[in-house]
Design a protein around this motif. Structure first.
Motif, mmCIF file in Angstrom:
data_model
loop_
_atom_site.group_PDB
_atom_site.id
_atom_site.type_symbol
_atom_site.label_atom_id
_atom_site.label_comp_id
_atom_site.label_asym_id
_atom_site.label_seq_id
_atom_site.Cartn_x
_atom_site.Cartn_y
_atom_site.Cartn_z
ATOM 1 N N SER A 184 -48.896 -21.218 -0.059
ATOM 2 C CA SER A 184 -47.976 -21.059 -0.946
ATOM 3 C C SER A 184 -46.321 -21.718 0.257
ATOM 4 O O SER A 184 -46.106 -20.783 1.067
ATOM 5 N N TYR A 185 -45.872 -22.686 0.575
ATOM 6 C CA TYR A 185 -44.935 -23.692 1.620
ATOM 7 C C TYR A 185 -43.610 -24.443 1.148
ATOM 8 O O TYR A 185 -44.349 -24.691 -0.387
ATOM 9 N N SER A 186 -42.930 -24.772 1.606
ATOM 10 C CA SER A 186 -41.895 -25.476 0.881
ATOM 11 C C SER A 186 -41.374 -26.443 2.644
ATOM 12 O O SER A 186 -41.519 -25.651 3.267
ATOM 13 N N GLU A 187 -41.170 -27.840 2.798
ATOM 14 C CA GLU A 187 -40.448 -28.419 3.586
ATOM 15 C C GLU A 187 -39.552 -29.162 3.516
ATOM 16 O O GLU A 187 -38.459 -29.607 4.011
ATOM 17 N N ILE A 188 -38.196 -28.361 2.179
ATOM 18 C CA ILE A 188 -37.673 -28.679 1.305
ATOM 19 C C ILE A 188 -36.250 -28.571 2.137
ATOM 20 O O ILE A 188 -35.334 -29.338 2.681
ATOM 21 N N HIS A 189 -36.686 -27.716 3.179
ATOM 22 C CA HIS A 189 -35.386 -27.426 4.573
ATOM 23 C C HIS A 189 -35.844 -27.561 5.375
ATOM 24 O O HIS A 189 -33.667 -28.119 6.128
ATOM 25 N N GLN A 190 -36.235 -28.692 5.179
ATOM 26 C CA GLN A 190 -35.894 -29.962 6.681
ATOM 27 C C GLN A 190 -34.619 -31.171 6.164
ATOM 28 O O GLN A 190 -34.250 -31.826 6.921
ATOM 29 N N VAL A 191 -34.802 -31.031 4.921
ATOM 30 C CA VAL A 191 -33.810 -32.233 3.563
ATOM 31 C C VAL A 191 -32.443 -31.653 3.981
ATOM 32 O O VAL A 191 -31.907 -32.494 4.994
ATOM 33 N N LEU A 192 -32.275 -30.601 4.271
ATOM 34 C CA LEU A 192 -31.110 -29.808 4.027
ATOM 35 C C LEU A 192 -30.873 -30.075 5.090
ATOM 36 O O LEU A 192 -29.271 -30.011 5.496
ATOM 37 N N LYS A 193 -31.874 -29.514 6.630
ATOM 38 C CA LYS A 193 -31.097 -29.361 7.934
ATOM 39 C C LYS A 193 -30.436 -30.972 8.367
ATOM 40 O O LYS A 193 -29.647 -30.859 8.778
ATOM 41 N N ALA A 194 -31.718 -32.115 7.694
ATOM 42 C CA ALA A 194 -31.193 -33.351 8.608
ATOM 43 C C ALA A 194 -29.935 -34.140 7.409
ATOM 44 O O ALA A 194 -29.290 -34.419 7.756
ATOM 45 N N LEU A 195 -29.416 -33.806 6.369
ATOM 46 C CA LEU A 195 -28.696 -33.667 5.411
ATOM 47 C C LEU A 195 -27.498 -33.186 6.412
ATOM 48 O O LEU A 195 -26.133 -33.958 6.703
ATOM 49 N N ASP A 196 -27.414 -31.745 6.619
ATOM 50 C CA ASP A 196 -26.347 -31.573 7.688
ATOM 51 C C ASP A 196 -26.143 -32.629 9.312
ATOM 52 O O ASP A 196 -25.402 -32.427 9.472
ATOM 53 N N GLU A 197 -27.288 -32.212 9.538
ATOM 54 C CA GLU A 197 -27.232 -33.435 10.756
ATOM 55 C C GLU A 197 -26.470 -34.486 10.964
ATOM 56 O O GLU A 197 -25.696 -34.416 11.502
ATOM 57 N N PHE A 198 -26.581 -35.309 10.013
ATOM 58 C CA PHE A 198 -26.100 -36.854 9.806
ATOM 59 C C PHE A 198 -24.799 -36.596 9.573
ATOM 60 O O PHE A 198 -23.641 -37.364 9.815
ATOM 61 N N ALA A 199 -24.073 -35.547 8.603
ATOM 62 C CA ALA A 199 -23.016 -34.664 8.666
ATOM 63 C C ALA A 199 -21.987 -34.258 9.570
ATOM 64 O O ALA A 199 -20.628 -34.909 9.534
ATOM 65 N N ASN A 200 -22.983 -33.991 10.487
ATOM 66 C CA ASN A 200 -21.931 -33.984 11.754
ATOM 67 C C ASN A 200 -22.381 -34.708 12.933
ATOM 68 O O ASN A 200 -21.452 -34.311 14.005
#
Length: 201
Positions: A184-200
């Protein structure tokens, strides 16, 4: 010359993903276009067609969210997914990322509440639901429930987003190194991380 506005497409299999990312988009008020998209059909073929549409529309980043429980049960669909993944890894142009969660998006929600890492293996949505309902007692995969619950804000307020991000990252690494022990795992953290990087940027 006017700078092109950054545009990011997020494709989900169902309403759960749409409501979660729409509530995130509203809460974060990103200075770029985020387009959560609700697929009309949850089969991988339809999702890949949506990916192709956003590539043609010249989106800067495309995230396609996948619940792995279905793909693992249907080898034919898994093959379509693996072929698409291979194609877009080699492709140039907009970046396409396939974001997996095994078994389903609700496991990502559960990670906001668990005190630490879990090696418990959930095979289906039905397996995750009893544990998730300890923290979201009324949780239901219906438009009525999802529409009245601001998922992103609720999970941040009642759970711990930074812990979910951290444990999600570790579990993904462990699932690749020890697939028999950590399924059991998730990669959704990668989306949130990328969105914050785009915002910065």
């Amino acid at each position: 010359m006017m700078k092109k506005r950054i545009s990011i497409a997020i494709i989900g299999e169902g309403e759960t993903e749409w409501f979660y990312f729409e509530s995130l988009r509203v809460a974060k008020r990103y200075p770029f276009k985020v387009a959560p998209t609700l697929a009309q059909h949850s089969d991988i073929g339809h999702l890949v067609k949506l990916v192709e549409r956003f590539v043609k529309e010249d989106f800067d980043q495309i995230f396609c969210l996948l619940d792995m429980d279905r793909l693992l049960r249907v080898p034919k669909e898994m093959q379509v997914y693996l072929n698409a993944k291979k194609k877009y890894i080699k492709a140039r142009g907009p970046k396409v990322s396939f974001i997996e969660t095994n078994p389903c998006t609700e496991f990502w929600f559960l990670l906001h509440f668990l005190p630490g890492l879990t090696s418990k293996n959930y095979a289906t949505y039905e397996d995750v639901l009893p544990d998730l309902r300890r923290y979201l007692p009324d949780y239901d995969k219906t438009k009525r429930y999802l529409g009245r619950t601001n998922l992103y804000q609720y999970l941040c307020r009642e759970g711990d987003l930074s812990r979910a991000m951290q444990n999600s990252e570790i579990l993904r690494k462990l699932s690749m190194e020890n697939p028999e022990d950590y399924r059991s795992y998730s990669e959704i953290h990668q989306v949130l991380k990328a969105l914050d990087e785009f915002a910065n940027k």
